[in-house]
Design a protein around this motif. Structure first.
Motif: not given
Ligand code: MG
Ligand code: IPM
Length: 365
Positions: A106, A247, A251
Motif C-alpha cells: 500500500r 489494516d 487507514d
Molecule cells: Mg482496512
C-alpha cells in the motif's frame, strides 16, 4: 504479449472506477502492443444476491486461471446486518487466502499539487513517499481458534494471533526487496514489548536482515508508529507489519495523501525483486464501495487506475508501461483536472468517466 485479467467489479462505485482502469489498460495495450483480455466475474454483495455466497468456486477458479485480478470494491448497507450469515467482505478474505496473496503493498505518496487537500499541515506531509507492506493471510484474521461460545457466566469469544517463522520470513523479505529498489530503509513494526508473536517477528526480521546489508533496518512499536505516521511521516520509506497492524495503520496513512480516492494497492502471491515481478496478484483501490456515491459518475478512479499500474509492474513485469500510467495521472492533475474529493477553487471538476478518459487519452495520443 497477452495477459488474462479477472475483472471483479463488485459493489457500489466498484464497477465505475474499475471500468476506468480497464479503459486505461486498453490504452496501454494499444500503445505498447499488448493484449489484455478481461474475464468478468462477481464478488461481494452482487454475488450474494445471485448465488447466496460472496465468492463462488467458479469465480475463484476463473481467477486462478488468469494472470492477475482487478477488483473494484465490495460491500454496502444492503448486506450490512451483523447477524447475516454471509458478508460481502467474506469474498475478499476468501480471495486473499485461496489465492495465497500474502503480501499487500500500500504505497502512500503525497503529490505536490495535492498538498492542500489534506487536513494535515503541508509542511508535515510534503515529502511523504512511503509504502506499507502488510501481511495479508495470517494473524488475527485467520488464526485458529476463532469462535464465540456460551459459558455459565456469560458469552466469550476468541481470535488468535498466530505466525510461523516461514510466514514472517516471506513477508519481511518482501519488505527488504522493496526497500532495496527504493531508499533502502525498512521499518519493521511490532508489539514486541508485549506480544510473543511480535517477539518472534522481530527476531526473524533481525535474522533476515543479514541477507540485506545495504538496507537499514529499524524496529518500531506499533503504538509509536501510529504517532510517528502523523508527526513525521516523511521519515518513512518501507514499513512491514502483520495483518491487523497493517489494516489499522494503512487507514491512518491514507489520510496523508488527502483522499482515499488516490491510493492504490497490490496483493501478491510472490516476492518482488528489483521493484517488479511476475507474481500473481490482485489489484484494488484502498477505498471501499462508497454506496452513497454510487451510480453518479463522481467517484475518483485514480486509485484504481494506479492499482492497474501496480498490476503492470508487479504481475506483468512491465515497468515502462506502469511508469507511463503514473505519468499520465500526474499530467492530468497538473493540468488542473480534479474529481470532487480533491477539488480546490480554480481547478476543473470532472466526473469518473471524464477523469478516466483524460488519463487514457494521454497514453495513446
Ligand atoms: Mg482496512
Ligand atoms: C482492508 C479492509 C479489509 C480488511 C476488510 C474490508 C475486510 O479494511 O482491505 O483494509 O480488514 O483487510
Amino acid at each position: 504479449m497477452q495477459f488474462n485479467i479477472a475483472a471483479l467489479l463488485g459493489d457500489g462505485v466498484g464497477p465505475e472506477v474499475a471500468t476506468e482502469a480497464i479503459k486505461v489498460l486498453e490504452a496501454i495495450g494499444e500503445k505498447f502492443g499488448h493484449t489484455f483480455k478481461f474475464h468478468h466475474g462477481l464478488v461481494g454483495g452482487v454475488a450474494i444476491d445471485i448465488s447466496g455466497v460472496a465468492l463462488t468456486e467458479e469465480t475463484l477458479e476463473m481467477c486462478r486461471n488468469c494472470d492477475a485480478v482487478l477488483l473494484g470494491a465490495v460491500g454496502g448497507p444492503k448486506w450490512d446486518d451483523p447477524k447475516a450469515k454471509v458478508h460481502p467482505e467474506d469474498g475478499l478474505l476468501a480471495l486473499r487466502k485461496e489465492l495465497g496473496l500474502f503480501a499487500n503493498l500500500r504505497p502512500v505518496k503525497v503529490l505536490p499539487m495535492l498538498v492542500n487537500s489534506t487536513t494535515l499541515k503541508p509542511e508535515v506531509i510534503k515529502d511523504v513517499d512511503l509504502i506499507v507492506v502488510r501481511e495479508l493471510t495470517g494473524g488475527l484474521y485467520f488464526g485458529q481458534p476463532k469462535k464465540r461460545w456460551q459459558t455459565p457466566e456469560g458469552r466469550q469469544a476468541v481470535d488468535t494471533m498466530v505466525y510461523s517463522e516461514q510466514e514472517i520470513e516471506r513477508i519481511v523479505r518482501v519488505g527488504f526487496e522493496i526497500a532495496l529498489a527504493r531508499r533502502k530503509k525498512l521499518t519493521s513494526v511490532d508489539k514486541a514489548n508485549v506480544l510473543e508473536s511480535s517477539r518472534l517477528w522481530r527476531q526473524v526480521a533481525m535474522e533476515i536482515s543479514a541477507d540485506y546489508p545495504d538496507v537499514e533496518l529499524e524496529h518500531m512499536l506499533v503504538d509509536a508508529c501510529a504517532m510517528r505516521l502523523i508527526q513525521r511521516p516523511a521519515q518513512f520509506d518501507v514499513l512491514v507489519m502483520e495483518n491487523t497492524f497493517g489494516d489499522i495503520l494503512t487507514d491512518e496513512a491514507s489520510i496523508l495523501a488527502g483522499s482515499m480516492g488516490m491510493l492504490p494497492s497490490a496483493s501478491l502471491a510472490g516476492i518482488p525483486k528489483g521493484g517488479a515481478s511476475k507474481a500473481f496478484g490482485m489489484y484494488e483501490p484502498i477505498h471501499g464501495s462508497a454506496p452513497s456515491r454510487a451510480g453518479q459518475n463522481i467517484a475518483n478512479p485514480i486509485a484504481t487506475i494506479l492499482s492497474a499500474a501496480m498490476m503492470l509492474r508487479y504481475s506483468f513485469n512491465l515497468i515502462t508501461e506502469a511508469g507511463a500510467v503514473e505519468k499520465a495521472v500526474l499530467e492530468v492533475l497538473e493540468e488542473g483536472y480534479r474529481t470532487y474529493d480533491i477539488m480546490e477553487t480554480g481547478k476543473t471538476k470532472v466526473g469518473t468517466k471524464e477523469m478516466g478518459g483524460l488519463i487514457a487519452e494521454r497514453l495513446i495520443r
